[in-house]
Design a protein around this motif. Structure first.
Motif, short mmCIF file in Angstrom:
data_model
loop_
_atom_site.label_atom_id
_atom_site.label_comp_id
_atom_site.label_asym_id
_atom_site.label_seq_id
_atom_site.Cartn_x
_atom_site.Cartn_y
_atom_site.Cartn_z
N SER A 1 72.60 8.22 69.57
CA SER A 1 71.23 8.72 69.70
C SER A 1 71.16 10.00 70.53
O SER A 1 70.70 11.04 70.04
CB SER A 1 70.32 7.65 70.31
OG SER A 1 70.05 6.62 69.38
N PRO A 2 71.62 10.02 71.79
CA PRO A 2 71.56 11.27 72.55
C PRO A 2 72.48 12.34 71.97
O PRO A 2 72.16 13.53 72.03
CB PRO A 2 71.99 10.86 73.96
CG PRO A 2 72.71 9.57 73.81
CD PRO A 2 72.08 8.89 72.63
N VAL A 3 73.62 11.94 71.41
CA VAL A 3 74.51 12.92 70.80
C VAL A 3 73.79 13.66 69.68
O VAL A 3 73.74 14.89 69.63
CB VAL A 3 75.79 12.25 70.26
CG1 VAL A 3 76.55 13.20 69.34
CG2 VAL A 3 76.70 11.83 71.41
N ALA A 4 73.21 12.90 68.75
CA ALA A 4 72.54 13.51 67.61
C ALA A 4 71.36 14.38 68.06
O ALA A 4 71.17 15.49 67.55
CB ALA A 4 72.06 12.43 66.64
N LEU A 5 70.57 13.88 69.00
CA LEU A 5 69.41 14.64 69.45
C LEU A 5 69.82 15.94 70.15
O LEU A 5 69.24 17.00 69.88
CB LEU A 5 68.56 13.78 70.39
CG LEU A 5 67.82 12.61 69.74
CD1 LEU A 5 67.11 11.78 70.80
CD2 LEU A 5 66.82 13.10 68.70
N TYR A 6 70.81 15.89 71.03
CA TYR A 6 71.20 17.10 71.73
C TYR A 6 71.89 18.10 70.81
O TYR A 6 71.69 19.32 70.95
CB TYR A 6 72.10 16.77 72.92
CG TYR A 6 71.32 16.51 74.18
CD1 TYR A 6 70.51 17.51 74.74
CD2 TYR A 6 71.37 15.28 74.83
CE1 TYR A 6 69.78 17.27 75.88
CE2 TYR A 6 70.65 15.04 75.98
CZ TYR A 6 69.84 16.04 76.50
OH TYR A 6 69.11 15.81 77.64
N LEU A 7 72.68 17.62 69.85
CA LEU A 7 73.28 18.55 68.90
C LEU A 7 72.20 19.21 68.05
O LEU A 7 72.26 20.41 67.74
CB LEU A 7 74.29 17.83 68.00
CG LEU A 7 75.54 17.26 68.67
CD1 LEU A 7 76.47 16.66 67.63
CD2 LEU A 7 76.27 18.31 69.50
N GLY A 8 71.19 18.42 67.69
CA GLY A 8 70.09 18.97 66.90
C GLY A 8 69.26 19.96 67.67
O GLY A 8 68.95 21.05 67.17
N THR A 9 68.91 19.63 68.89
CA THR A 9 68.10 20.57 69.69
C THR A 9 68.88 21.82 70.04
O THR A 9 68.31 22.90 70.18
CB THR A 9 67.59 19.91 70.99
OG1 THR A 9 68.73 19.49 71.78
CG2 THR A 9 66.72 18.70 70.69
N ALA A 10 70.21 21.70 70.16
CA ALA A 10 71.04 22.85 70.49
C ALA A 10 71.25 23.77 69.29
O ALA A 10 71.75 24.89 69.45
CB ALA A 10 72.40 22.39 71.01
N GLY A 11 70.90 23.30 68.09
CA GLY A 11 70.99 24.17 66.93
C GLY A 11 72.28 24.08 66.15
O GLY A 11 72.61 25.02 65.41
N VAL A 12 73.02 22.99 66.29
CA VAL A 12 74.20 22.81 65.43
C VAL A 12 73.70 22.77 63.99
O VAL A 12 72.89 21.91 63.64
CB VAL A 12 74.98 21.54 65.81
CG1 VAL A 12 76.10 21.28 64.80
CG2 VAL A 12 75.55 21.69 67.22
N GLY A 13 74.19 23.68 63.16
CA GLY A 13 73.58 23.90 61.86
C GLY A 13 73.61 22.73 60.92
O GLY A 13 72.65 22.48 60.17
N ARG A 14 74.73 21.99 60.91
CA ARG A 14 74.86 20.83 60.02
C ARG A 14 75.36 19.64 60.83
O ARG A 14 76.34 19.75 61.57
CB ARG A 14 75.82 21.13 58.88
CG ARG A 14 75.29 22.12 57.85
CD ARG A 14 76.27 22.28 56.70
NE ARG A 14 77.53 22.85 57.16
CZ ARG A 14 78.70 22.66 56.58
NH1 ARG A 14 78.82 21.85 55.53
NH2 ARG A 14 79.79 23.25 57.04
N ILE A 15 74.70 18.53 60.66
CA ILE A 15 75.08 17.30 61.35
C ILE A 15 75.14 16.18 60.32
O ILE A 15 74.15 15.92 59.62
CB ILE A 15 74.09 16.92 62.46
CG1 ILE A 15 73.93 18.06 63.47
CG2 ILE A 15 74.53 15.65 63.17
CD1 ILE A 15 72.82 17.84 64.49
N THR A 16 76.29 15.55 60.20
CA THR A 16 76.43 14.38 59.34
C THR A 16 76.46 13.15 60.24
O THR A 16 77.26 13.08 61.19
CB THR A 16 77.72 14.44 58.50
OG1 THR A 16 77.65 15.58 57.64
CG2 THR A 16 77.87 13.19 57.66
N ILE A 17 75.58 12.20 59.97
CA ILE A 17 75.49 10.98 60.78
C ILE A 17 75.86 9.79 59.90
O ILE A 17 75.26 9.58 58.85
CB ILE A 17 74.07 10.79 61.35
CG1 ILE A 17 73.65 12.00 62.18
CG2 ILE A 17 74.00 9.51 62.18
CD1 ILE A 17 72.21 11.95 62.68
#
Length: 257
Positions: free
Chosen positions: A41-57
């Motif tokens: 949860s915090p990993v995905a949220l912080y990567l998203g807010t930081a602007g990592v362009g693509r995130i696969t969960i």
């Protein structure tokens, strides 16, 4: 980078160690997150807010009422929703520019061999040793850095395993697969809610530092937190030449050199 992105990420851009170039690296990067629970949860949220362009969960579980004590990417309205999809919704609510691919499936060897080569960094947020070892094998096979975290009761741990570095151990060097301890799960052992947030946030920080090339990663170091006293301990860990995952190939490469 658009004007809106320059404004959104301005606090990163102000950092000399990141700047416009580092933020652009985030935007161009692809992170693979295995597990969308307490750590994911915090990993995905912080990567998203930081602007990592693509995130696969990747997560094959659904949101349960008992998860809401600590899994901050989910909410009461999403009980019964697959966690990967719930995490995507939470990221989109903060940063809709990030492309999030939710995969509702188990991260087995076949899935990992397909997904790991596509990623720039892999973050292990799962809760069982078999999957951790499968992730480690795939990361080593495809030369991808792995950020590993774990939390149970009041105990947390964090490290980076980077096959791009000759001196970095892999997960199996530190936790041999034939010496796995008895499985422990939050459902039976319990977990201190903020602990997963602490470890997960640090996993996100390690992943972002790897992507931006900021500082020295935790490769070769295992950090352990006792949240009862909030005391950290750090252990230096070395690669094992007899490791069943990375030892033989590294030894062969050294012999050729």
């Amino acid at each position: 980078m658009t004007d809106d992105q320059l404004l959104r990420y301005s606090r990163h851009i102000l950092l000399d160690e990141i700047g416009v170039e580092g933020q652009q690296r985030f935007l161009d990067s692809h992170a693979l997150v295995i597990g969308a629970g307490g750590l994911g949860s915090p990993v995905a949220l912080y990567l998203g807010t930081a602007g990592v362009g693509r995130i696969t969960i990747v997560d094959n579980d659904a949101v349960d009422l008992t998860n809401l004590q600590r899994q901050i990417a989910h909410n009461l309205a999403r009980v019964g929703t697959p966690k990967a999809q719930s995490a995507r919704e939470s990221i989109a609510a903060i940063n809709p520019d990030v492309f999030v691919r939710p995969l509702v499936l188990r991260a087995d060897a076949q899935v990992l061999d397909e997904l790991v080569p596509q990623a720039d960094v892999v973050i292990d947020c799962c809760d069982n040793f078999a999957t951790r070892h499968a992730i480690n094998r795939a990361c080593f096979a495809h030369g991808k850095p792995l950020v590993s975290g774990a939390a149970i009761r009041f105990d947390g741990q964090l490290s980076v395993f980077d096959p791009r570095r000759a001196d970095s151990p892999c997960y199996a060097c530190v936790f041999p697969p034939d010496q796995e301890p008895e499985e422990t799960h939050c459902a039976t052992m319990g977990v201190f809610a903020p602990l997963v947030g602490i470890i997960g946030a640090m996993q996100a920080a390690e992943a972002l530092r790897l992507l931006a090339g900021v500082g020295a990663s935790l490769a070769g170091r295992l950090q352990m937190l006792d949240a009862r006293s909030m005391e950290w301990q750090e252990m230096r860990v070395r690669r094992d030449l007899a490791c069943p995952v990375c030892g033989s190939r590294r030894a062969a490469g050294a012999a050729r050199d």
